[in-house]
Enzyme design. Structure first.
Site, mmCIF file in Angstrom:
data_model
loop_
_atom_site.group_PDB
_atom_site.id
_atom_site.type_symbol
_atom_site.label_atom_id
_atom_site.label_comp_id
_atom_site.label_asym_id
_atom_site.label_seq_id
_atom_site.Cartn_x
_atom_site.Cartn_y
_atom_site.Cartn_z
ATOM 1 C CB SER A 239 -70.603 42.968 6.073
ATOM 2 O OG SER A 239 -70.987 43.865 7.107
ATOM 3 C CG ASP A 262 -65.310 47.768 8.344
ATOM 4 O OD1 ASP A 262 -64.118 47.137 9.115
ATOM 5 O OD2 ASP A 262 -65.471 48.155 8.005
ATOM 6 C CG HIS A 317 -69.664 49.019 8.086
ATOM 7 N ND1 HIS A 317 -68.920 47.797 7.694
ATOM 8 C CD2 HIS A 317 -70.765 47.910 7.599
ATOM 9 C CE1 HIS A 317 -69.107 46.245 7.468
ATOM 10 N NE2 HIS A 317 -70.733 46.561 7.407
#
Length: 393
Positions: A239, A262, A317
């Site tokens: 992330s 991600d 996620h």
């Protein structure tokens, strides 16, 4: 409703203390881990190191959530009240331990282990990617999982020079009136500086410089001397950590490639995309990415044929964090932790793709090319590039 949650919890409907079971590494090495803190100011470093270790009878397993303060930080980050969420987290997952050997005896390596520097996501901290980090270590890599001090961790701290003193650094939301891009962009540059500092730290340790670990005298960093191959260094993250890994390739030539789980591409300034010189493996989940974010990844892959983009179907996620292994329904809901894909399968895909990519770009002499198909998005539950229509942003 807060009291109802706690009463339901006390009735044992949460799966009690069994709410988190993390997998053991599947590779040929036993895994040890140690916390390393260097320096008595916030300019120092804090990380958890995962490394191949010698088997040890009766090895102690470390706590997954190392201190109660992190439960409060997670409550703040998820926007829940500290007064019920922190005790709830502490009761359900506070006693969970990780199946690795705490400060276990390091397994020396004459060729040196490759080094992966791992950057956590927004609101996370050094232990929340233990399943990925320990799996990589079981295959013969050293993984340094940073705890960032840019106010993006849900909580972190440093030890003051006077005995027993500490200062905590809380999670910080974007200040009112400030544009999110400028706030996050400043953070991502700070995070990369910390990644580069970690690399410098391991160069010092590898060359035999004395580096005092101010946390634990029972893991002496000098045992790592000449056991790290500093020609084989990559950066990885999830992330916010994924975009940190991308920017690190621009700022530090010693990083040979990056694995971005991600990646949240938003905080990176557009002018830097043409500057990214090295290959990146983007491993996306099905439910997080936006067309804008994917377009940025595609800009990078169009400039470098070795950059790959794949998506794991049935994943969300949080599937790339340890939260995906939470079994309690309530906690899974608080952290939106579960996709439809079995979390053990998701972990296998993530790690095998990463190992195949690292084999290729760090010149590893292993059998990781057996998973090369994953890099093309070929395999069960994997597709190349990204299915736009699935984004929930």
């Amino acid at each position: 409703p807060d009291l109802m949650l706690l009463s339901r919890l006390s009735c044992g409907n949460m799966g009690g203390m069994q709410s988190l079971v993390l997998p053991r590494g599947k590779g040929p090495h036993h895994v040890g881990c140690a916390d390393v803190m260097v320096g008595h100011t916030r300019q120092g470093l804090f990380l958890r190191l995962f490394y191949p270790c010698l088997p040890q009878e009766g090895a102690e397993w470390p706590l997954w959530i190392p201190r109660y303060e992190y439960c409060g930080g997670l409550a703040d980050f998820t926007g829940h009240s500290r007064c019920w969420c922190a005790p709830l987290l502490h009761i359900t997952i506070g006693s969970c331990r990780v199946p690795v050997s705490w400060n276990g005896p390091f397994k020396p390596c004459s060729n040196g282990y490759p080094l992966i520097i791992f950057s956590h996501g927004l609101g996370a901290f050094r232990t929340l990617y233990t399943s990925v980090c320990s799996e990589l270590a079981s295959w013969g890599l050293m993984v340094a999982a940073l705890e960032h001090r840019d106010h993006s961790a849900s909580a972190t701290y440093f030890c003051l020079a006077e005995a027993g003193g500490e200062e905590w650094i809380p999670y910080q939301r974007v200040p009112q009136g400030q544009k999110e891009f400028y706030f996050r962009n400043k953070q991502v540059h700070h995070r990369v500086e910390e990644c580069v500092q970690v690399l410098q730290l391991f160069e010092d340790i590898n060359s035999g410089k004395s580096v005092p670990n101010i946390l634990h005298q029972d893991f002496d960093l000098s045992v790592l001397k000449e056991s790290i191959d500093l020609t084989k260094v990559a950066v990885m993250g999830h992330s916010f950590g994924g975009v940190t890994a991308v920017l690190a390739l621009v700022k530090e030539p010693r990083f040979r490639c990056a694995v971005a789980l991600d990646a949240w591409m938003f905080p990176l300034e557009n002018a830097l995309y043409p500057e990214v010189p090295k290959p990146i493996l983007f491993i996306n989940t099905e439910k997080f990415q936006t067309p804008e974010s994917i377009a940025k990844m595609k800009r990078l892959s169009s400039r470098n044929s070795q950059t790959k983009i794949i998506t794991i179907l049935g994943s969300v996620h949080q599937s790339q964090t340890d939260f995906t292994f939470l079994t309690g329904k309530l906690l899974s809901r608080i952290f939106s932790a579960r996709g439809t894909l079995d979390p053990y399968k998701g972990l296998d895909i993530t790690v095998q793709a990463a190992l195949a990519f690292l084999q290729r770009h760090l010149d590893l002499e292993e059998e990781f090319h057996q998973w090369d198909n994953l890099l093309e998005g070929i395999g069960d539950s994997v597709v190349p590039e990204a299915p736009f229509c699935h984004s929930n942003l």
